[in-house]
Motif scaffolding. Sequence first.
Motif, PDB file in Angstrom:
ATOM      1  N   MET A   1       0.836  -1.165   0.000  1.00  0.00           N
ATOM      2  CA  MET A   1       0.000   0.000   0.000  1.00  0.00           C
ATOM      3  C   MET A   1       0.884   1.232   0.000  1.00  0.00           C
ATOM      4  SD  MET A   1      -2.734   1.190   2.837  1.00  0.00           S
ATOM      5  CE  MET A   1      -3.834  -0.034   2.206  1.00  0.00           C
ATOM      6  N   ALA A   2       0.604   2.151  -0.865  1.00  0.00           N
ATOM      7  CA  ALA A   2       1.392   3.369  -0.960  1.00  0.00           C
ATOM      8  C   ALA A   2       1.139   4.251   0.248  1.00  0.00           C
ATOM      9  CB  ALA A   2       1.028   4.117  -2.248  1.00  0.00           C
ATOM     10  N   SER A   3       2.194   4.942   0.686  1.00  0.00           N
ATOM     11  CA  SER A   3       2.047   5.786   1.864  1.00  0.00           C
ATOM     12  C   SER A   3       1.096   6.946   1.605  1.00  0.00           C
ATOM     13  CB  SER A   3       3.413   6.291   2.325  1.00  0.00           C
ATOM     14  OG  SER A   3       4.014   7.062   1.322  1.00  0.00           O
ATOM     15  N   SER A   4       0.873   7.314   0.335  1.00  0.00           N
ATOM     16  CA  SER A   4      -0.044   8.408   0.036  1.00  0.00           C
ATOM     17  C   SER A   4      -1.468   8.063   0.461  1.00  0.00           C
ATOM     18  CB  SER A   4       0.007   8.764  -1.455  1.00  0.00           C
ATOM     19  OG  SER A   4      -0.416   7.654  -2.227  1.00  0.00           O
ATOM     20  N   THR A   5      -1.810   6.774   0.493  1.00  0.00           N
ATOM     21  CA  THR A   5      -3.152   6.389   0.925  1.00  0.00           C
ATOM     22  C   THR A   5      -3.326   6.565   2.429  1.00  0.00           C
ATOM     23  OG1 THR A   5      -2.525   4.074   1.164  1.00  0.00           O
ATOM     24  CG2 THR A   5      -3.451   4.731  -0.952  1.00  0.00           C
ATOM     25  N   LEU A   6      -2.230   6.807   3.139  1.00  0.00           N
ATOM     26  CA  LEU A   6      -2.307   7.024   4.578  1.00  0.00           C
ATOM     27  C   LEU A   6      -2.326   8.507   4.944  1.00  0.00           C
ATOM     28  CD1 LEU A   6       0.111   4.283   5.921  1.00  0.00           C
ATOM     29  CD2 LEU A   6      -2.375   4.284   5.908  1.00  0.00           C
ATOM     30  N   THR A   7      -2.303   9.370   3.963  1.00  0.00           N
ATOM     31  CA  THR A   7      -2.270  10.811   4.239  1.00  0.00           C
ATOM     32  C   THR A   7      -3.475  11.234   5.063  1.00  0.00           C
ATOM     33  OG1 THR A   7      -1.023  11.225   2.226  1.00  0.00           O
ATOM     34  CG2 THR A   7      -2.155  13.098   3.199  1.00  0.00           C
ATOM     35  N   ALA A   8      -4.672  10.849   4.655  1.00  0.00           N
ATOM     36  CA  ALA A   8      -5.882  11.244   5.390  1.00  0.00           C
ATOM     37  C   ALA A   8      -5.892  10.676   6.806  1.00  0.00           C
ATOM     38  CB  ALA A   8      -7.137  10.843   4.616  1.00  0.00           C
ATOM     39  N   PRO A   9      -5.637   9.366   6.995  1.00  0.00           N
ATOM     40  CA  PRO A   9      -5.618   8.852   8.374  1.00  0.00           C
ATOM     41  C   PRO A   9      -4.552   9.531   9.248  1.00  0.00           C
ATOM     42  CG  PRO A   9      -5.815   7.028   6.841  1.00  0.00           C
ATOM     43  CD  PRO A   9      -5.552   8.268   6.031  1.00  0.00           C
ATOM     44  N   LEU A  10      -3.387   9.818   8.692  1.00  0.00           N
ATOM     45  CA  LEU A  10      -2.341  10.491   9.481  1.00  0.00           C
ATOM     46  C   LEU A  10      -2.753  11.918   9.825  1.00  0.00           C
ATOM     47  CD1 LEU A  10       0.940   9.167   7.866  1.00  0.00           C
ATOM     48  CD2 LEU A  10       0.144   8.782  10.199  1.00  0.00           C
ATOM     49  N   ASP A  11      -3.413  12.598   8.884  1.00  0.00           N
ATOM     50  CA  ASP A  11      -3.922  13.942   9.173  1.00  0.00           C
ATOM     51  C   ASP A  11      -4.981  13.889  10.265  1.00  0.00           C
ATOM     52  OD1 ASP A  11      -2.215  15.084   7.328  1.00  0.00           O
ATOM     53  OD2 ASP A  11      -3.747  15.287   5.758  1.00  0.00           O
ATOM     54  N   GLN A  12      -5.839  12.868  10.222  1.00  0.00           N
ATOM     55  CA  GLN A  12      -6.870  12.709  11.246  1.00  0.00           C
ATOM     56  C   GLN A  12      -6.239  12.389  12.607  1.00  0.00           C
ATOM     57  OE1 GLN A  12      -9.315   9.757   9.346  1.00  0.00           O
ATOM     58  NE2 GLN A  12     -10.426  11.280   8.128  1.00  0.00           N
ATOM     59  N   LEU A  13      -5.176  11.592  12.605  1.00  0.00           N
ATOM     60  CA  LEU A  13      -4.462  11.304  13.841  1.00  0.00           C
ATOM     61  C   LEU A  13      -3.869  12.584  14.420  1.00  0.00           C
ATOM     62  CD1 LEU A  13      -3.149   9.495  16.005  1.00  0.00           C
ATOM     63  CD2 LEU A  13      -1.292   9.063  14.359  1.00  0.00           C
ATOM     64  N   ARG A  14      -3.216  13.367  13.569  1.00  0.00           N
ATOM     65  CA  ARG A  14      -2.633  14.635  14.034  1.00  0.00           C
ATOM     66  C   ARG A  14      -3.715  15.552  14.605  1.00  0.00           C
ATOM     67  NH1 ARG A  14       0.405  13.753   9.200  1.00  0.00           N
ATOM     68  NH2 ARG A  14       2.590  13.322   9.709  1.00  0.00           N
ATOM     69  N   ALA A  15      -4.880  15.603  13.950  1.00  0.00           N
ATOM     70  CA  ALA A  15      -5.985  16.434  14.440  1.00  0.00           C
ATOM     71  C   ALA A  15      -6.468  15.936  15.801  1.00  0.00           C
ATOM     72  CB  ALA A  15      -7.137  16.437  13.429  1.00  0.00           C
ATOM     73  N   ALA A  16      -6.592  14.622  15.960  1.00  0.00           N
ATOM     74  CA  ALA A  16      -7.030  14.047  17.237  1.00  0.00           C
ATOM     75  C   ALA A  16      -6.013  14.354  18.333  1.00  0.00           C
ATOM     76  CB  ALA A  16      -7.232  12.540  17.099  1.00  0.00           C
ATOM     77  N   LEU A  17      -4.726  14.259  18.023  1.00  0.00           N
ATOM     78  CA  LEU A  17      -3.680  14.577  18.992  1.00  0.00           C
ATOM     79  C   LEU A  17      -3.712  16.055  19.372  1.00  0.00           C
ATOM     80  CD1 LEU A  17      -0.797  12.469  17.432  1.00  0.00           C
ATOM     81  CD2 LEU A  17      -1.788  12.107  19.713  1.00  0.00           C
ATOM     82  N   SER A  18      -3.947  16.907  18.383  1.00  0.00           N
ATOM     83  CA  SER A  18      -4.002  18.342  18.629  1.00  0.00           C
ATOM     84  C   SER A  18      -5.197  18.705  19.510  1.00  0.00           C
ATOM     85  CB  SER A  18      -4.081  19.078  17.294  1.00  0.00           C
ATOM     86  OG  SER A  18      -4.192  20.461  17.492  1.00  0.00           O
ATOM     87  N   GLU A  19      -6.321  18.062  19.269  1.00  0.00           N
ATOM     88  CA  GLU A  19      -7.549  18.366  20.004  1.00  0.00           C
ATOM     89  C   GLU A  19      -7.586  17.736  21.395  1.00  0.00           C
ATOM     90  OE1 GLU A  19     -10.915  17.245  17.593  1.00  0.00           O
ATOM     91  OE2 GLU A  19     -10.135  18.371  15.885  1.00  0.00           O
ATOM     92  N   ALA A  20      -7.096  16.497  21.513  1.00  0.00           N
ATOM     93  CA  ALA A  20      -7.291  15.760  22.774  1.00  0.00           C
ATOM     94  C   ALA A  20      -6.016  15.099  23.298  1.00  0.00           C
ATOM     95  CB  ALA A  20      -8.399  14.726  22.594  1.00  0.00           C
ATOM     96  N   GLY A  21      -4.866  15.460  22.765  1.00  0.00           N
ATOM     97  CA  GLY A  21      -3.611  14.902  23.257  1.00  0.00           C
ATOM     98  C   GLY A  21      -3.465  13.419  22.950  1.00  0.00           C
ATOM     99  N   ILE A  22      -2.597  12.769  23.714  1.00  0.00           N
ATOM    100  CA  ILE A  22      -2.290  11.362  23.467  1.00  0.00           C
ATOM    101  C   ILE A  22      -3.540  10.493  23.571  1.00  0.00           C
ATOM    102  CG2 ILE A  22      -1.603  10.850  25.850  1.00  0.00           C
ATOM    103  CD1 ILE A  22       0.082   9.438  22.706  1.00  0.00           C
ATOM    104  N   ASP A  23      -4.435  10.809  24.512  1.00  0.00           N
ATOM    105  CA  ASP A  23      -5.654  10.014  24.667  1.00  0.00           C
ATOM    106  C   ASP A  23      -6.515  10.069  23.404  1.00  0.00           C
ATOM    107  OD1 ASP A  23      -4.912   9.270  27.252  1.00  0.00           O
ATOM    108  OD2 ASP A  23      -6.007  10.933  28.173  1.00  0.00           O
ATOM    109  N   GLY A  24      -6.636  11.233  22.826  1.00  0.00           N
ATOM    110  CA  GLY A  24      -7.417  11.380  21.593  1.00  0.00           C
ATOM    111  C   GLY A  24      -6.778  10.649  20.425  1.00  0.00           C
ATOM    112  N   GLY A  25      -5.451  10.704  20.343  1.00  0.00           N
ATOM    113  CA  GLY A  25      -4.750  10.011  19.262  1.00  0.00           C
ATOM    114  C   GLY A  25      -4.886   8.503  19.364  1.00  0.00           C
TER     115      GLY A  25
END
Length: 155
Positions: A1-25
């Motif tokens: 699987m190309a890493s480009s297909t993980l761009t959205a999930p990684l962006d969502q992870l970063r957003a969850a970490l930004s909003e709720a810290g490690i617990d959210g991530g």
Amino acid sequence: MASSTLTAPLDQLRAALSEAGIDGGLKYLNQRIEHRYTAVYRLQDARLKNIGLYDKAGEVRPEYLAEVPLDVSLCQFVLRDGSFLTRNSGQDGRLDGHPYQGVMVAYHGVPVSDERGQLVGTLCHFDLVERDLSAENYLLMQQAAGVLREFLKAD
């Protein structure tokens, strides 16, 4: 699987970490899989200290998961081999004689390294029952480990 297909999930992870810290991530990562637990551990001397744990059942973290001696952890294999994946530890010959064999049944872990490439901990999904991890979610774990490294910096 190309890493480009993980761009959205990684962006969502970063957003969850930004909003709720490690617990959210960790919650975000856990919602993509069937495993009960998703956790991050920091290597400290000969122990693994839990930095964050998400439990699908919503229970308080069991004390035995707060800090684990490296030599009895499943994380030791991640740090030694670069990853450790087992859907059923009770049937995994690599764990013959290990105290958690058949107890912590499913375990999927990847290392977390600091900016210099030094191993500092692990990211893992685990459960008390047999579970599989898709190739896509394994690849996401590997990428997420780089995103989570800042949470493993020493206090």
